[in-house]
Each structure stands twice: as C-alpha cells, then as structure tokens.
Design an enzyme around this catalytic site. Structure first.
Site, PDB file in Angstrom:
ATOM      1  N   PHE A  11       1.899  11.916  -3.176  1.00 31.21           N
ATOM      2  CA  PHE A  11       1.954  10.556  -2.498  1.00 31.21           C
ATOM      3  C   PHE A  11       2.743  10.378  -1.198  1.00 31.21           C
ATOM      4  O   PHE A  11       2.729   9.435  -0.588  1.00 31.21           O
ATOM      5  CB  PHE A  11       2.504   9.734  -3.552  1.00 31.21           C
ATOM      6  CG  PHE A  11       3.872   9.845  -4.063  1.00 31.21           C
ATOM      7  CD1 PHE A  11       4.931   9.469  -3.229  1.00 31.21           C
ATOM      8  CD2 PHE A  11       4.126  10.492  -5.346  1.00 31.21           C
ATOM      9  CE1 PHE A  11       6.330   9.628  -3.923  1.00 31.21           C
ATOM     10  CE2 PHE A  11       5.364  10.722  -5.745  1.00 31.21           C
ATOM     11  CZ  PHE A  11       6.344  10.306  -5.200  1.00 31.21           C
TER      12      PHE A  11
ATOM     13  N   LYS B 157      10.452  -3.861   1.237  1.00 28.89           N
ATOM     14  CA  LYS B 157       9.231  -3.037   2.003  1.00 28.89           C
ATOM     15  C   LYS B 157       8.161  -3.862   2.604  1.00 28.89           C
ATOM     16  O   LYS B 157       7.970  -5.127   2.466  1.00 28.89           O
ATOM     17  CB  LYS B 157       8.585  -2.199   0.875  1.00 28.89           C
ATOM     18  CG  LYS B 157       9.695  -1.111   0.249  1.00 28.89           C
ATOM     19  CD  LYS B 157       8.957  -0.066  -0.710  1.00 28.89           C
ATOM     20  CE  LYS B 157       9.857   0.914  -1.064  1.00 28.89           C
ATOM     21  NZ  LYS B 157       9.191   1.818  -2.073  1.00 28.89           N
TER      22      LYS B 157
ATOM     23  N   ARG C 272      10.534  -6.028  -9.297  1.00 27.26           N
ATOM     24  CA  ARG C 272       9.146  -5.415  -9.235  1.00 27.26           C
ATOM     25  C   ARG C 272       8.055  -5.875  -9.995  1.00 27.26           C
ATOM     26  O   ARG C 272       7.014  -6.232  -9.927  1.00 27.26           O
ATOM     27  CB  ARG C 272       9.199  -3.999  -9.301  1.00 27.26           C
ATOM     28  CG  ARG C 272       9.785  -3.098  -8.086  1.00 27.26           C
ATOM     29  CD  ARG C 272      10.154  -1.510  -8.326  1.00 27.26           C
ATOM     30  NE  ARG C 272      10.333  -1.070  -7.257  1.00 27.26           N
ATOM     31  CZ  ARG C 272      11.157   0.267  -7.263  1.00 27.26           C
ATOM     32  NH1 ARG C 272      11.428   0.848  -8.631  1.00 27.26           N
ATOM     33  NH2 ARG C 272      11.233   0.982  -5.932  1.00 27.26           N
TER      34      ARG C 272
ATOM     35  N   ARG D 297      19.408  -0.696  -9.560  1.00 32.20           N
ATOM     36  CA  ARG D 297      18.276   0.033  -9.994  1.00 32.20           C
ATOM     37  C   ARG D 297      17.688  -0.841 -11.401  1.00 32.20           C
ATOM     38  O   ARG D 297      16.586  -1.008 -11.387  1.00 32.20           O
ATOM     39  CB  ARG D 297      18.301   1.327 -10.578  1.00 32.20           C
ATOM     40  CG  ARG D 297      19.057   2.401  -9.708  1.00 32.20           C
ATOM     41  CD  ARG D 297      18.018   2.858  -8.649  1.00 32.20           C
ATOM     42  NE  ARG D 297      17.043   3.802  -9.358  1.00 32.20           N
ATOM     43  CZ  ARG D 297      16.212   4.441  -8.549  1.00 32.20           C
ATOM     44  NH1 ARG D 297      15.996   4.318  -7.258  1.00 32.20           N
ATOM     45  NH2 ARG D 297      15.425   5.358  -9.396  1.00 32.20           N
TER      46      ARG D 297
ATOM     47  N   THR E  76       9.579   2.151 -11.155  1.00 33.43           N
ATOM     48  CA  THR E  76       8.784   2.033  -9.771  1.00 33.43           C
ATOM     49  C   THR E  76       7.535   1.672 -10.101  1.00 33.43           C
ATOM     50  O   THR E  76       6.797   0.704  -9.164  1.00 33.43           O
ATOM     51  CB  THR E  76       8.479   3.721  -9.653  1.00 33.43           C
ATOM     52  OG1 THR E  76       9.743   4.273  -9.785  1.00 33.43           O
ATOM     53  CG2 THR E  76       7.828   4.017  -8.355  1.00 33.43           C
TER      54      THR E  76
ATOM     55  N   TYR F 188      12.388   9.613   3.511  1.00 35.85           N
ATOM     56  CA  TYR F 188      11.683   9.912   2.495  1.00 35.85           C
ATOM     57  C   TYR F 188      11.718  11.735   2.197  1.00 35.85           C
ATOM     58  O   TYR F 188      10.700  12.193   1.382  1.00 35.85           O
ATOM     59  CB  TYR F 188      10.407   9.328   2.210  1.00 35.85           C
ATOM     60  CG  TYR F 188      10.512   7.995   1.693  1.00 35.85           C
ATOM     61  CD1 TYR F 188      11.357   7.720   0.172  1.00 35.85           C
ATOM     62  CD2 TYR F 188      10.363   6.863   2.350  1.00 35.85           C
ATOM     63  CE1 TYR F 188      11.148   6.361  -0.216  1.00 35.85           C
ATOM     64  CE2 TYR F 188      10.291   5.836   1.984  1.00 35.85           C
ATOM     65  CZ  TYR F 188      11.138   5.225   0.685  1.00 35.85           C
ATOM     66  OH  TYR F 188      11.028   4.046   0.204  1.00 35.85           O
TER      67      TYR F 188
ATOM     68  N   HIS G 223      13.053  -0.704  -2.297  1.00 34.16           N
ATOM     69  CA  HIS G 223      13.442   0.513  -2.689  1.00 34.16           C
ATOM     70  C   HIS G 223      15.054   0.320  -3.007  1.00 34.16           C
ATOM     71  O   HIS G 223      15.500  -0.603  -2.399  1.00 34.16           O
ATOM     72  CB  HIS G 223      13.372   1.664  -1.339  1.00 34.16           C
ATOM     73  CG  HIS G 223      14.270   2.552  -1.411  1.00 34.16           C
ATOM     74  ND1 HIS G 223      14.158   3.814  -1.949  1.00 34.16           N
ATOM     75  CD2 HIS G 223      15.589   2.762  -1.019  1.00 34.16           C
ATOM     76  CE1 HIS G 223      14.973   4.850  -2.012  1.00 34.16           C
ATOM     77  NE2 HIS G 223      16.059   4.218  -1.387  1.00 34.16           N
TER      78      HIS G 223
HETATM   79  P1  CMP Z   1      11.177   4.181  -3.733  1.00 29.84           P
HETATM   80  O1  CMP Z   1      12.180   3.827  -4.674  1.00 29.84           O
HETATM   81  O2  CMP Z   1      11.092   3.614  -2.416  1.00 29.84           O
HETATM   82  O3  CMP Z   1      11.103   5.875  -3.655  1.00 29.84           O
HETATM   83  C1  CMP Z   1      10.109   6.586  -3.691  1.00 29.84           C
HETATM   84  C2  CMP Z   1       8.923   5.918  -3.564  1.00 29.84           C
HETATM   85  O4  CMP Z   1       7.640   6.718  -3.646  1.00 29.84           O
HETATM   86  C3  CMP Z   1       8.841   4.900  -4.787  1.00 29.84           C
HETATM   87  O5  CMP Z   1       9.646   3.884  -4.392  1.00 29.84           O
HETATM   88  C4  CMP Z   1       7.261   4.561  -4.620  1.00 29.84           C
HETATM   89  O6  CMP Z   1       6.993   3.538  -3.510  1.00 29.84           O
HETATM   90  C5  CMP Z   1       6.648   5.803  -3.997  1.00 29.84           C
HETATM   91  N1  CMP Z   1       5.926   6.435  -5.194  1.00 29.84           N
HETATM   92  C6  CMP Z   1       6.558   7.006  -6.326  1.00 29.84           C
HETATM   93  N2  CMP Z   1       5.320   7.390  -7.145  1.00 29.84           N
HETATM   94  C7  CMP Z   1       4.268   6.839  -6.450  1.00 29.84           C
HETATM   95  C8  CMP Z   1       2.901   7.277  -6.837  1.00 29.84           C
HETATM   96  N3  CMP Z   1       2.481   7.873  -8.070  1.00 29.84           N
HETATM   97  N4  CMP Z   1       2.082   6.802  -5.784  1.00 29.84           N
HETATM   98  C9  CMP Z   1       2.411   6.229  -4.705  1.00 29.84           C
HETATM   99  N5  CMP Z   1       3.649   6.125  -4.274  1.00 29.84           N
HETATM  100  C10 CMP Z   1       4.441   6.249  -5.227  1.00 29.84           C
END
Ligand code: CMP
Length: 141
Positions: free
Chosen positions: A57, A9, A102, A85, A91, A49, A115
């Site tokens: 968000f 990202k 992460r 994963r 996340t 998305y 992601h």
């Molecule tokens: P990703 O795996 O790219 O899939 C969805 C994305 O939404 C996740 O990673 C985060 O980057 C984002 N995301 C999920 N929860 C939140 C949150 N509470 N606030 C901001 N971004 C979020």
C-alpha cells in the site's frame, strides 16, 4: 508528561473535520504543543513513511498523503504515545472502538483521518521531521 506526533490527514482537512478532531483530542486530555498546516511533497511523504516502503500500500499511502493539506501537531499527555494510539483507534475504522477519532471520522484503512507515532523513539523522529528546535522551544511550557 511525554509528547507524540499526530497528523490530521488530507481526507479530514478536505471534508472539514480537522477542527472536530482537534477538539476531540483536547477533550481527551491532550495539550497541543506545536501545530502547522502543510502539503507534503512526494519526497517528504516517501521519507516520512519510508518504514512502509516495501508494503503493497506504500504507493497509495504516498499518493494520498500528498493529495491535500495535512496538519502535523505535537501533543502532550501522560504516556502520550499509547494514550494517542488509544484515542485514535485501530487503523481500519471498521475495527476502531466507539468514540475514537477513526471510528468517528475515518473512511477506510487508507483514508483514515489521522496518524499517530507508534513508539517514543518514532515520536522523537517524527516530531523532528515537522518541527524545528525553535518551534519546540517557542511552544514549550
Ligand atoms: P498511519 O498510522 O498513518 O501509518 C501507516 C499508514 O499506512 C496507516 O496509518 C494507513 O493509513 C496506511 N495503511 C495501512 N494499511 C493499509 C492498507 N491495507 N491499505 C492502505 N493503507 C494502509
């Protein structure tokens, strides 16, 4: 062997961690089958998305994903979707296991470095979103 999609990202491309993340994924046993750098438009990020469109968000997510270049890539491994994963971690980096992408490189739930597709069905959709048939044929094998 199966395939999944990862995206390094804009936070990670911006702070010079893209190479370290790619090296870590290779060390963990993933093979890169296709890769490019791109900067998503608002329409592209919104479409990618779309499943999160109703989430609070969503706006922040689209803004972040369009804020700089990202690096989508096709990764191959045994059970690639769950393996990736595991390799990237939760996340929220505060909850991510030691040694995950992460834990090492994410700043927050939003700016979380990488992601990964969450199912084989979504992996197929997400791979097709970024890579054409010919990209995949060229890089196969
Ligand atoms: P990703 O795996 O790219 O899939 C969805 C994305 O939404 C996740 O990673 C985060 O980057 C984002 N995301 C999920 N929860 C939140 C949150 N509470 N606030 C901001 N971004 C979020």
């Amino acid at each position: 062997m199966s395939q999944t999609l990862a995206i390094i990202k804009p936070d990670a491309t911006g702070n010079g961690k893209a190479g370290k993340i790619l090296a870590l994924l290779e060390e963990k046993g993933f093979t890169v089958k296709a890769l490019r750098m791109t900067r998503l438009s608002e329409a592209q990020a919104g479409e990618f998305y779309a499943v999160h469109a109703e989430r609070p968000f969503y706006g922040e997510l689209v803004e972040f994903m369009t804020s700089g270049p990202c690096i989508p890539m096709v990764l191959e491994a045994d059970d690639a979707v769950p393996a990736l994963r595991d390799a990237i971690g939760a996340t929220d980096p505060a909850e991510a296991a030691d040694g995950t992408v992460r834990k090492l490189y994410a700043e927050s739930k939003g700016r979380n470095a990488i992601h990964a597709s969450d199912s084989d069905e979504n992996a197929a959709r997400e791979i097709a979103f970024f890579f054409s048939e010919s990209d995949r044929i060229t890089t196969a094998g």
